[in-house]
Each structure stands twice: as structure tokens, then as C-alpha cells.
Design an enzyme around this catalytic site. Structure first.
Site, short mmCIF file in Angstrom:
data_model
loop_
_atom_site.label_atom_id
_atom_site.label_comp_id
_atom_site.label_asym_id
_atom_site.label_seq_id
_atom_site.Cartn_x
_atom_site.Cartn_y
_atom_site.Cartn_z
N HIS A 71 0.43 -1.15 -0.20
CA HIS A 71 -0.05 0.49 -0.28
C HIS A 71 0.45 1.43 -0.01
CE1 HIS A 71 0.31 -0.79 4.57
NE2 HIS A 71 0.80 0.61 3.88
N ASP A 102 1.14 -7.89 1.48
CA ASP A 102 0.75 -6.11 1.35
C ASP A 102 2.75 -6.82 1.58
OD1 ASP A 102 0.79 -4.09 2.40
OD2 ASP A 102 0.32 -3.59 4.45
N SER A 185 4.72 4.25 10.26
CA SER A 185 5.54 2.60 11.02
C SER A 185 5.15 1.46 9.99
CB SER A 185 5.07 2.33 11.84
OG SER A 185 3.75 1.67 12.28
#
Length: 641
Positions: A71, A102, A185
């Protein structure tokens, strides 16, 4: 051992020596971790356009490869820069984003780095074990360098559900640790005391200190393929599995014999994988897999872990797998074909003005349990003639022609003339099974809505643009003759002549400039010069100089108009239509009074109802006062003085 001993304990978690070891580890890896600032210029798949920040870390110093989240790399176009610990910056280009997991990779040119000693962090997926002490170093909460300490608590957690119309992972375990990270993060490495990355930050729970991490098994395999400059193979049967404990799968029909065999073949495991969803018309559906089937074997191998499952899928793209599942206490053998997962990932984007269209991705299809085919349009309201919510919609047909992919959309658009209004059918993807088709109309202006096809280029990290220019010209406007209705209401009939001067003005703003936030504005104006086709209207209706304007006469004839004048401080504008477009329609210019209104004057106000019928109101001027208009955020025009 004396109190000032520098010897670390076996797990590196206690004593002065342990602290020194962690300090050495962190200091040695700071130059490998970067803060990433990125911009998404378009809404694409599940990702909205905008700016954000995240974290990444170098996994190949020689080739300048940085690992971060999917993402962050983004499924669509992205502009990104990396900021090193010493504040040296470098431009990044996206070279890979995984179709389902991811993670993704950026690349930079190491030769352009002048002040930073480049070091890489080794990927060590085998090091993710319960109880291992870890540190998470990254751009937590935008602070550039934050160090979070914890221990791994779970390594076989099912993937979280992050919501609708957003990224959701599948067919993998997630690792769990209580690090209490926040925005920024994402993409941070979870490192052990040896300085190896054992996982990567992916998501977190909002109502707990728990963060979730993606294991690096598949990440490492993909990195090795990129380094070897070979094709990255990712396979799918369009079926989602989830991990269920042995006590659960027993209720689904797993016998003691099967359980004993799995426990023996997969020591340390606590369950088996169960089919969660099967996409319609996908390979799993065609093979006969059903939700609730318990996966037992593939090609004779006992499969009770996602790592082995993905190895078999990725290693057998465009081939067939023999699968054995348990269904209702019986064993069932099926043959299933493995598809290329990358082929289900949109790599092209069609831009029509502010609207972007892509083929429906496996990511969205999997989340909503729909067939992985179709065209999804983001910001469709930019070309629609009707206001709608800012949501992604699936296109069913344009101008009466069904569209199932981007190529078919382009073919249809090439038949639509400039400013021609054509019907469109569409629906929100969540309404797929409810047959909630929405009928609308689109109008593509070749002036404002340029048509271009973007194709992803992983070599350059850019999206190559191809303008589509072979579009038909505007069709000639046939004169429209309309007749104003005869008003039977006695009060309104007295203003029959005035009705012949009133027109509806509709303004569509193709690009958001000058602080405007509304896409479509509509109001009423009055003809002040019938010979020249001049109409006066409020500036609230014609809010932008960049506008596509139409006027409607007698609620029937819709013809184009142009902006001719906008007063800089007072709320009125003048637009012009071509009188030849209305044929013999009997319109007339309204008579403008030369006498200024005063307090106490009686007036008769002609307004239009929501049904576009004239309404007459008797009123009296009570007072004439200066108007205080409020300011807007973002700043835009307002009437003053």
C-alpha cells in the site's frame, strides 16, 4: 558474573550486555532504514489519491532495492522519495507490488548516494518464532526514527479484515507483537538481535497495542527472482483459505486418522486450512471446491501451512494441481488449474477527464466475492451528468454496449462525439448480487476530458501515457423548437411574458480550481438579450471560469452555452447561447427596471418550484442592508462590497 559484565544472555534480553548488543545492532542498521514520502496522483483500485509517508529498508545495497508495503508502493501510479537517516534524499521508482500480500519494492540509483554508507538488512523469515525479542525501527507517527521493543506473541494468526474498499491480505499467516505502532510505521522491519529482518510491519489494531506483521517467506522468494532478473511467478486458484484449529476442523468432518496423519507430517502445527471463499467462475469454482472444504493434500503432499501452499501455487502456474479435501467426513479429489495471479492485477488505467477506469482487480473481487472481471471507475462523477457519491463503481454498459474490460471501454468511447450525451449503466461493487443497476448519462468533452491510456512500466517505474486522439468530432446541433406551457394559475399568468425569459442554467466544473468543491451547480437565469442569446445568472451557479455550461429552455431544450463575463465582486455572471439552436422558440428578453428598489416597495417574485414550474409570490421590500458573506475554507470567491 560481576554486575558490570558486558556479556549478553542467551536470548539477548537481559543484563547490561544485552542492552549493549541491541544498541550495536540498532546503530549498525540505521543507515539501512529510510523514511518514504509518496504521492498518489490518481485514485486506483483500493487506494485514494493523496500524500502520505511510511518506512522502508534496503534489502539489496548493490542494486538499490528497498522493501516496503504494497500500500506504499501502490497498485497505481506513485511518486516517491526516500530520506536516509542523515537526511540525504533520493528519488524512488516502483518496480514490484505483490498482487495479494502487503509488500512491494522500490528501486533507487546507488551511484547518486553521496553521503550515506549503504548497508542492507538480511531477510530471515525462519527467525520468526514465538518469544523472540525484536525491535521495530521506522517512521512511526512521522517521527523519522522510532524504536519500538517487544516480543513475538503469535506466528500463525489469520489475516485481519481491514474494511471495505481498502486493501485486505489473504492466504498467509500474520505475525503478532505488541509494539503499539501508528501511522508512518508501515514498511518498518521487525529485526532480531542479529540485525536480521524476520517480518515487516503491515497493520495494527486501533483499540489495542497489537501490531500485525507480514512474514517474509514469499518476500524473500520474490526478491531472489528480481535479483536474478527472472520472471516473478505468482499463482492462484481464486480461492481463499484460512487456518482453523484441530477442534474446529473436526466439526467439519476431519477424522481422527486424517488428524493424526497431519500432526505427524506437520509437527508443531495446531490446525488445518479451510476454504473460506471461492470466487465465481474461477479455477477453484470450476474444479468444484466449496466453502468449508478442509484442505488435506496437494499432489500427494500434506498441506497445512500457507508457505507450502504458496510454493505449490507459484511453482505450477498454468499447470494443474491434484487436491484432496475433506467435505462432510468424506474425502474428495479434484483437479484445479493454476492461473497467473499477475494477469488478474490491473496494469493499465484509462483516464477520461478526472475519471479513471481499470479492469476489476483480484483484490476487490476477492473481498466482495464476485467474478474477477469487469471495469471499475473511480471518480465517475467527473463525467456523469448527475451528482453521485464519490465511490468506485462497476460499469455495466456505455451507450447500450456492454463493457467487460478496458479495451471494450476504449472501443465504445471512440464512437462518442464531442459533448454527446450517452446513457450508462453502473452499480457499486457491494450491490453485485442485488441487481441494483443505476441508470445515468455521461458527456465527454474533448476540451476538458482528455482521454489517455496509461500502461505500467516496471523497468522505468513510470506509467507510459498514450493519448487517444482518434475521437469523432462534435455532432451538429439540430435546432430545437419548444413551446412554453400556458399558465392557468391566475396569479402566475400575469407574469406569462416573464416566464418566456427564464432559463435553467447548469454548470459542470471539469477540474477543481479556484477553491470550488462542488462538481455540479444549477440555478435559474434570465434572458437579457434574445438576439445575441445573453443570459444573466448568479455567480453561485457559474462558480468557475473553467466550466461546461448548458441552458434548458421550457424544461425541454438543452443547449450549450459559454461564459462571457463574471463580475469580480458582485454575484452575477453572463453566459451566451447560440440563438439558432432554439429554432423558432419564442423567448424574449426580460425588461430591466431602471428604478432602484426602496424600502416599502411592493414586488412580485417569480420563482421555480422543484418540479420546474413557475411560482408567483407577492412580497414587500422591508429593508436594504449590506450583506456580510462568510469566508470559505479552502478560500474561494464570495460577494463583497
Amino acid at each position: 558474573m560481576s554486575s558490570n559484565s558486558n556479556t549478553a544472555s542467551s536470548d539477548g534480553t537481559t543484563g547490561t550486555g544485552a542492552a549493549a548488543s541491541w544498541q550495536d545492532t540498532i546503530e549498525s542498521k540505521l543507515n539501512s532504514i529510510v523514511s518514504i514520502k509518496f504521492i498518489r496522483p490518481f485514485t486506483f483500485e483500493t487506494e485514494n489519491r493523496g500524500t502520505s509517508q511510511a518506512t522502508g529498508f534496503i534489502v539489496d545495497a548493490n542494486n538499490g532495492i528497498i522493501l516496503t508495503n504494497r500500500h506504499v508502493v501502490s497498485a497505481g501510479p506513485v511518486v516517491a522519495r526516500a530520506i536516509f537517516n542523515n537526511h540525504e534524499e533520493i528519488e524512488l521508482k516502483a518496480i514490484y507490488r505483490d498482487p495479494i500480500h502487503d509488500f512491494g519494492f522500490f528501486k533507487f540509483d546507488p551511484a547518486l548516494i553521496k553521503h550515506t554508507k549503504l548497508e542492507e538488512i538480511e531477510l530471515y523469515p525462519e527467525g520468526a518464532k514465538v518469544g523472540v525479542d525484536i525491535r521495530v525501527i521506522g517512521n512511526d507517527a512521522g517521527q523519522k526514527v522510532s524504536i519500538l521493543a517487544s516480543s513475538i506473541s503469535l506466528i500463525d494468526r489469520n489475516v485481519p479484515r481491514l474494511g471495505d474498499m481498502t486493501y485486505n491480505d489473504s492466504n498467509t499467516f500474520y505475525i503478532q507483537a505488541s509494539t503499539n505502532g501508528t501511522g508512518g510505521s508501515s514498511g518498518s522491519p521487525m529485526i532480531n538481535i542479529a540485525g536480521q529482518a524476520v517480518a515487516i510491519v503491515s497493520a495494527g489494531l486501533t483499540k489495542a497495542s497489537t501490531d500485525l506483521y507480514l512474514p517474509l517467506d514469499r518476500v524473500k522468494c520474490v526478491l531472489e527472482s528480481i535479483q536474478a532478473q527472472t520472471e516473478v511467478k505468482r499463482g492462484t486458484i481464486q480461492t481463499t483459505f484460512e487456518y482453523r484449529s484441530y477442534d474446529e476442523v473436526r466439526r467439519l468432518g476431519v477424522s481422527d486418522t486424517v488428524e493424526n496423519n497431519v500432526r505427524q507430517d506437520v509437527p508443531g502445527g495446531v490446525g488445518m486450512m479451510v476454504v473460506k471463499t471461492v470466487l465465481p467462475d474461477g479455477p477453484g469454482h470450476i474444479a468444484g471446491l466449496e466453502e468449508g472444504d478442509v484442505l488435506y493434500r496437494i499432489n500427494g503432499k500434506t498441506v497445512a501451512h500457507f508457505v507450502l501452499l504458496e510454493e505449490l501455487l507459484d511453482g505450477n502456474v498454468d499447470q494443474t494441481l491434484d487436491m484432496t479435501v475433506i467435505r462432510g467426513k468424506t474425502s474428495k479429489d479434484v483437479q484445479v488449474s493454476v492461473q497467473n495471479l499477475h494477469a488478474l492485477e490491473p496494469s493499465q488505467m484509462l483516464q477520461v477527464g478526472g475519471t479513471t477506469m481499470t479492469n476489476l482487480s483480484f483484490q476487490l473481487a476477492n473481498h466482495y466475492r464476485v467474478p474477477a472481471t469487469g471495469v471499475i471507475a473511480n471518480w465517475l462523477f467527473c463525467i456523469l451528468e448527475e451528482p453521485i457519491a464519490i465511490k468506485p463503481y462497476v460499469l455495466k454498459s456505455i451507450n447500450g454496449k456492454a463493457v467487460a474490460n478496458i479495451t471494450q471501454v476504449i472501443d465504445v468511447i471512440k464512437t462518442i462525439g464531442n459533448n454527446e450525451c450517452v446513457p450508462v449503466k453502473y452499480f457499486h461493487i457491494s450491490e453485485y448480487y442485488n441487481n441494483c443497476l443505476i441508470d445515468g448519462s455521461i458527456k465527454i468533452s474533448h476540451l476538458w476530458n482528455q482521454v489517455a491510456l496509461y500502461t505500467r512500466n516496471d523497468c522505468s517505474g513510470l506509467w507510459d501515457r498514450e493519448s487517444i486522439t482518434d475521437l469523432p468530432p462534435a455532432r451538429d446541433i439540430e435546432p430545437t423548437n419548444v413551446v412554453f406551457p400556458v399558465i392557468k394559475n391566475a396569479d402566475v399568468a400575469k407574469l406569462q411574458d416573464v416566464v418566456h425569459s427564464i432559463v435553467k442554467v447548469k454548470c459542470m466544473i471539469p477540474i477543481f480550481i479556484e477553491g470550488n468543491v462542488n462538481r455540479i451547480n444549477a440555478g435559474y437565469g434570465a434572458i437579457i438579450d434574445a438576439e445575441r442569446g445573453l443570459v444573466v445568472v448568479g455567480r453561485e451557479t457559474v462558480a468557475s471560469t473553467a466550466s461546461r455550461i448548458t441552458i434548458t429552455i421550457a424544461g425541454t431544450a438543452v443547449i450549450p452555452a459559454k461564459l462571457r463575463f463574471q463580475h469580480p465582486t458582485i454575484s452575477y455572471a453572463i453566459v451566451q447561447y447560440d440563438p439558432k439552436h432554439i429554432g423558432t422558440t419564442k423567448v424574449q428578453a426580460i425588461k430591466l427596471s431602471e428604478k432602484a428598489l426602496e424600502a416599502g416597495d411592493s414586488i412580485r417574485m417569480l420563482a421555480m418550484s422543484k418540479y420546474e414550474t413557475p411560482v408567483c409570490l407577492n412580497a414587500q421590500v422591508t429593508n436594504i442592508l449590506p450583506v456580510e458573506t462568510t469566508s470559505f475554507e479552502p478560500p474561494r470567491w464570495r460577494s463583497i462590497n
